[in-house]
Design an enzyme around this catalytic site. Structure first.
Site, PDB file in Angstrom:
ATOM      1  N   ASP A   1       0.811  -1.143   0.262  1.00 40.86           N
ATOM      2  CA  ASP A   1       0.133   0.218   0.086  1.00 40.86           C
ATOM      3  C   ASP A   1       0.730   1.342   0.054  1.00 40.86           C
ATOM      4  O   ASP A   1       0.207   2.173  -0.602  1.00 40.86           O
ATOM      5  CB  ASP A   1      -0.955   0.005   1.290  1.00 40.86           C
ATOM      6  CG  ASP A   1      -0.291  -0.168   2.554  1.00 40.86           C
ATOM      7  OD1 ASP A   1       1.099  -0.208   2.573  1.00 40.86           O
ATOM      8  OD2 ASP A   1      -0.757  -0.030   3.696  1.00 40.86           O
ATOM      9  N   HIS A   2       2.111   1.119   0.478  1.00 40.32           N
ATOM     10  CA  HIS A   2       3.074   2.385   0.676  1.00 40.32           C
ATOM     11  C   HIS A   2       3.407   2.799  -0.737  1.00 40.32           C
ATOM     12  O   HIS A   2       3.215   3.940  -1.361  1.00 40.32           O
ATOM     13  CB  HIS A   2       3.995   2.249   1.647  1.00 40.32           C
ATOM     14  CG  HIS A   2       3.571   2.455   2.768  1.00 40.32           C
ATOM     15  ND1 HIS A   2       2.516   1.688   3.527  1.00 40.32           N
ATOM     16  CD2 HIS A   2       3.963   3.303   3.913  1.00 40.32           C
ATOM     17  CE1 HIS A   2       2.209   2.043   4.710  1.00 40.32           C
ATOM     18  NE2 HIS A   2       3.124   3.194   5.018  1.00 40.32           N
TER      19      HIS A   2
ATOM     20  N   ASP B   1       4.097  -1.021  11.380  1.00 37.90           N
ATOM     21  CA  ASP B   1       3.789   0.204  11.011  1.00 37.90           C
ATOM     22  C   ASP B   1       3.023   0.763  12.441  1.00 37.90           C
ATOM     23  O   ASP B   1       2.383   0.252  12.928  1.00 37.90           O
ATOM     24  CB  ASP B   1       2.670   0.308   9.652  1.00 37.90           C
ATOM     25  CG  ASP B   1       2.288   1.624   9.299  1.00 37.90           C
ATOM     26  OD1 ASP B   1       2.978   1.819   8.306  1.00 37.90           O
ATOM     27  OD2 ASP B   1       1.593   2.487   9.815  1.00 37.90           O
TER      28      ASP B   1
ATOM     29  N   ARG C   1      -0.250  13.118  10.172  1.00 33.01           N
ATOM     30  CA  ARG C   1       0.898  13.651  10.295  1.00 33.01           C
ATOM     31  C   ARG C   1       1.261  14.698   9.432  1.00 33.01           C
ATOM     32  O   ARG C   1       1.067  14.845   8.447  1.00 33.01           O
ATOM     33  CB  ARG C   1       2.034  12.553  10.125  1.00 33.01           C
ATOM     34  CG  ARG C   1       2.274  11.445  11.256  1.00 33.01           C
ATOM     35  CD  ARG C   1       3.665  10.713  11.045  1.00 33.01           C
ATOM     36  NE  ARG C   1       3.372   9.701  12.353  1.00 33.01           N
ATOM     37  CZ  ARG C   1       3.569   8.657  12.196  1.00 33.01           C
ATOM     38  NH1 ARG C   1       4.247   7.890  11.262  1.00 33.01           N
ATOM     39  NH2 ARG C   1       3.691   7.772  13.496  1.00 33.01           N
TER      40      ARG C   1
ATOM     41  N   SER D   1       7.102   7.433  13.035  1.00 28.55           N
ATOM     42  CA  SER D   1       6.802   6.167  12.294  1.00 28.55           C
ATOM     43  C   SER D   1       7.455   5.027  12.988  1.00 28.55           C
ATOM     44  O   SER D   1       8.369   5.132  13.732  1.00 28.55           O
ATOM     45  CB  SER D   1       7.263   6.067  10.733  1.00 28.55           C
ATOM     46  OG  SER D   1       8.721   5.889  10.497  1.00 28.55           O
TER      47      SER D   1
ATOM     48  N   ARG E   1       9.497   2.904  11.005  1.00 26.68           N
ATOM     49  CA  ARG E   1      10.425   2.530  10.132  1.00 26.68           C
ATOM     50  C   ARG E   1      11.711   2.062  10.794  1.00 26.68           C
ATOM     51  O   ARG E   1      12.354   3.146  11.405  1.00 26.68           O
ATOM     52  CB  ARG E   1      10.663   3.296   9.046  1.00 26.68           C
ATOM     53  CG  ARG E   1      11.174   4.785   9.438  1.00 26.68           C
ATOM     54  CD  ARG E   1      11.135   5.959   8.396  1.00 26.68           C
ATOM     55  NE  ARG E   1       9.642   6.175   7.937  1.00 26.68           N
ATOM     56  CZ  ARG E   1       9.177   7.296   7.669  1.00 26.68           C
ATOM     57  NH1 ARG E   1       9.958   8.288   7.462  1.00 26.68           N
ATOM     58  NH2 ARG E   1       7.991   7.816   7.536  1.00 26.68           N
TER      59      ARG E   1
HETATM   60  C1  MIC Z   1       4.272   6.718   8.107  1.00 28.01           C
HETATM   61  O1  MIC Z   1       2.951   6.897   8.249  1.00 28.01           O
HETATM   62  O2  MIC Z   1       4.973   7.560   8.435  1.00 28.01           O
HETATM   63  C2  MIC Z   1       4.578   5.251   7.590  1.00 28.01           C
HETATM   64  C3  MIC Z   1       5.070   5.251   6.240  1.00 28.01           C
HETATM   65  O3  MIC Z   1       3.278   4.456   7.519  1.00 28.01           O
HETATM   66  C4  MIC Z   1       5.612   4.511   8.615  1.00 28.01           C
HETATM   67  C5  MIC Z   1       5.981   3.185   8.219  1.00 28.01           C
HETATM   68  C6  MIC Z   1       7.037   3.341   7.038  1.00 28.01           C
HETATM   69  O4  MIC Z   1       8.159   4.539   7.184  1.00 28.01           O
HETATM   70  O5  MIC Z   1       7.153   2.621   6.521  1.00 28.01           O
HETATM   71  C7  MIC Z   1       4.950   4.207  10.156  1.00 28.01           C
HETATM   72  O6  MIC Z   1       3.940   5.022  10.415  1.00 28.01           O
HETATM   73  O7  MIC Z   1       5.359   3.346  10.701  1.00 28.01           O
HETATM   74 FE1  SF4 Z   2       0.025   4.925   5.126  1.00 28.12          FE
HETATM   75 FE2  SF4 Z   2       1.247   5.717   7.310  1.00 28.12          FE
HETATM   76 FE3  SF4 Z   2      -0.012   7.284   5.759  1.00 28.12          FE
HETATM   77 FE4  SF4 Z   2      -1.285   5.623   7.266  1.00 28.12          FE
HETATM   78  S1  SF4 Z   2      -0.207   7.127   8.104  1.00 28.12           S
HETATM   79  S2  SF4 Z   2      -1.892   6.084   5.138  1.00 28.12           S
HETATM   80  S3  SF4 Z   2       0.119   3.803   7.172  1.00 28.12           S
HETATM   81  S4  SF4 Z   2       1.638   6.386   5.185  1.00 28.12           S
END
Ligand code: MIC
Ligand code: SF4
Length: 652
Positions: free
Chosen positions: A64-65, A119, A379, A545, A547
């Protein structure tokens, strides 16, 4: 008796440690989820652990990312994850099927179960009464292999919801109010548990919006009870048999309490550049906007989309505004299409995006220079949108939709009376984009499983590079400071995402070139030249996140320790998993005594850690500074071994 819901679920899952607040516990994990941006690494780690079939009740791999596919890298990662899923017994949600958290809520989440996901927004499952926690990929890999997941036994905060929301005020405004009160570090070490009569007025997707964005509090997770409304939601998904009623005991004892009267809430917005910088519409004023993005795992449910369609009906998006809409899942998109709501959105001029994370992680739709963008996301860290000076406001779908029409920040209550929006009795269930794993002939026989696993070929692309090399903790630490940063550093600062960098997630050497460049473009070069180094930071270091790349890239660049005022939970765990020493100042004022390129030393480090000493003396030039290295038995062993992978391999 007198247990919170959190404690009930935790206590039923403890396999290691004691149910005592503040102590480390290992819990059994029933379900796992991964997404593709963290998943490739998680599955490389799972392979390295070497267990032929996952041991969880359900593990799901979502794509999905990284769905931009601007080059071969993303598609290679998808193919790799698909083949791993087939081999090891994992369900595979194909690209186009939707955002992991939305789909998991619809199709897999079960009240009372534990879920960890690579995630940080995994707590979305808390809307269903699950104990759902965000974790690093390596922790998820270990849990898939049947290992426990370790957390600090949390404090539990009661958020009592009273009354009912007024028309056009929404679940997003509830979580924004909680963020306003508790701030982005107010939830560290805590689970946020929702109770009170107001809970009954909220549907499961609305509850999920609240638990989802509870991640922004730094909380371990957030949870709602499982009640009649939960049962109806599961029944509408054709999964009523998975429902169980769950709630805290009447006399449950909480560590903290907050009360929110829903009637008093007004539409709110988190202003640039932090989710806790919350203001009312009046405080913000009627400022002109450039962009509106509706979607993300926070606000992309059918209910959200139906409200948006209602607001857009018969209108046209303001000429100076670009409106994009990404329904959260194939189920949502199909239902919007069948009921005509999709036509309404298209008629109004919305740019319909695929059901994926998209703009939320900077994969397209970056706003214009200095552009004001209203987003229903969770965010708004500086630069995350892909436009460095973009001004991102986080709002409800209602505020977003009405503002897209007027072209200025608009309070949705100006729309007058709100019609009743209800969830359907039956959702459109079609799991044809979820591939079940291949099944060995005899699932009880380990030999048959191992043989079967050997037969399924893993498909790798040239961008997929192995896990970086780790080394056991050295006897002494002597290294220079390669970077000094301030408070509230996010993992988006440490390891930026976006369309250019995200495709490198399975290639640590390549992605490391971008590490911390949002703060200091010279950092990767400097760190490599220094060989070994230390990072110094402020409070709430590593928020955001899950990550693990924010730990793996520094590891690759030679970072041995991170010394800060305080850490965010998941990032601290990721540092330990990567074998990087997490240190905190005993006296925060000592932060001022260290500068870039200062030489730091910690003598007899290994011996002291081995002995379990937590207060260490660090030398910076002629100064001696007291620092804390708080490791428990297990995290101590992980650090000594050089990281969780080495530790787990040795155990397996
Ligand atoms: C995000 O919303 O920052 C992400 C991208 O979903 C991350 C995961 C990632 O960095 O792949 C998260 O929320 O953990
Ligand atoms: Fe995707 Fe992270 Fe954004 Fe949720 S917050 S939509 S998991 S990138």
């Amino acid at each position: 008796m007198n247990k919170t819901l959190t404690e009930k679920i935790l206590d039923a899952h403890i396999v290691d440690g004691k149910a005592e607040k503040g102590s480390e516990i290992g819990i059994r994990i029933d379900q796992t989820l991964t997404q593709d941006a963290t998943g490739t690494m998680a599955y490389l780690e799972y392979e390295a652990i070497g267990i032929p079939r996952v041991k969880t009740e359900r593990s799901v791999a979502y794509i999905d990312h990284n769905t931009l596919q601007n080059g071969f890298e993303n598609a290679d990662d998808h193919r790799f994850i698909g083949s791993v899923a087939k081999k090891y017994g994992i369900y595979y949600s194909r690209p186009g099927n939707g955002i992991c958290h939305q789909v998991h809520l619809e199709r897999f989440g079960i009240p009372g179960k534990t879920l960890i996901g690579s995630d940080s927004h995994t707590p979305t499952g808390g809307g269903l009464g699950m104990l759902a926690i965000g974790a690093g990929g390596l922790d998820v890999a270990v849990a898939m292999g049947g290992g426990a997941y370790y957390i600090t036994y949390p404090k539990v905060v009661k958020v009592e919801l009273k009354g009912k929301l007024n028309d056009w005020v929404s679940a997003k405004d509830i979580i924004l109010e909680v963020l306003r009160r508790m701030t982005v570090k107010g939830g560290v070490g805590k689970v946020i548990e929702y109770t009170g009569e107001g809970v009954k007025t909220l549907s499961v997707p609305e509850r999920a919006t609240i638990t989802n964005m509870g991640a922004e509090l730094g909380a371990t997770t957030s949870i709602f009870p499982s009640d009649e409304i939960t049962r109806e939601f599961l029944a509408a998904q054709g999964r009523e048999q998975q429902w169980v009623p769950l709630a805290a005991d009447e006399d449950a004892v909480y560590d903290e309490e907050i009360s929110i009267n829903l009637r008093n809430l007004v539409p709110l917005a988190a202003c640039p550049h932090s989710p806790d910088n919350v203001k009312t519409m009046d405080e913000i004023g009627e400022i002109k906007i450039d962009q509106v993005c509706i979607g993300s795992c926070t606000n992309s449910s059918l209910l959200d989309m139906l409200k948006v369609a209602h607001i857009l009906k018969g209108k046209t998006v303001h000429p100076d505004v670009s409106l994009s809409i990404a329904p959260g899942s194939k189920q949502v998109l199909t239902m919007l299409s069948k009921c005509g709501a999709l036509d309404t959105m298209i008629d109004a001029g919305a740019r319909i995006l695929e059901s994926a994370c998209g703009p939320c992680i900077g994969m397209g739709q970056s706003p214009n220079s200095g552009g004001i963008s209203l987003r229903t996301f969770n965010r708004n860290f500086e630069g995350r949108s892909g436009t460095k000076d973009g001004q991102i406001y986080l709002v409800s779908p209602e505020t977003a939709a009405v503002s897209a029409i007027t072209g200025v920040f608009t309070d949705p209550r100006t729309l007058g009376e709100m019609p009743k929006f209800e969830l359907p009795e039956k959702f459109d269930v079609n799991d044809n984009m979820i591939t079940a794993p291949a099944v060995p002939k005899n699932q009880e026989n380990p030999e048959s499983i191992a043989e079967f696993a050997e037969d399924v070929e893993i498909l790798r692309g040239p961008n997929i590079k192995p896990f970086p090399k780790t080394t056991p903790l050295a006897e002494n630490l002597q290294a220079k400071v390669s970077l000094k940063v301030g408070n509230n550093i996010t993992t988006d600062h440490i390891m930026p995402a976006g369309a250019k960098i995200l495709p490198l997630r399975s290639n640590i050497p390549a992605i490391s070139e971008h590490c911390f460049t949002a703060c200091d473009t010279e950092f990767p070069k400097r760190a490599k030249e220094l060989g070994s180094s230390v990072i110094v930071g402020g409070a709430n270091y590593g928020q955001g996140s899950s990550r693990e790349h924010a730990a793996l890239a520094p590891l690759y660049l030679g970072v041995k320790a991170v010394l800060v005022k305080s850490f965010a939970r998941i990032h601290r765990a990721n540092l330990i998993n990567a074998g990087i020493l997490p240190l905190t100042f005993v006296n925060e004022t000592d932060y001022d005594k260290i500068s870039l390129l200062d030489e730091i030393s910690l003598d007899n480090l290994r011996e002291k850690i081995q002995k379990g000493e937590s207060e260490l003396t660090l030398k910076v030039g002629n100064e001696e500074i007291k620092v804390l290295c708080e490791l428990t038995g297990r995290t101590k062993d992980i650090i000594l071994a050089g990281g969780l992978l080495d530790y787990t391999r040795a155990k397996v």
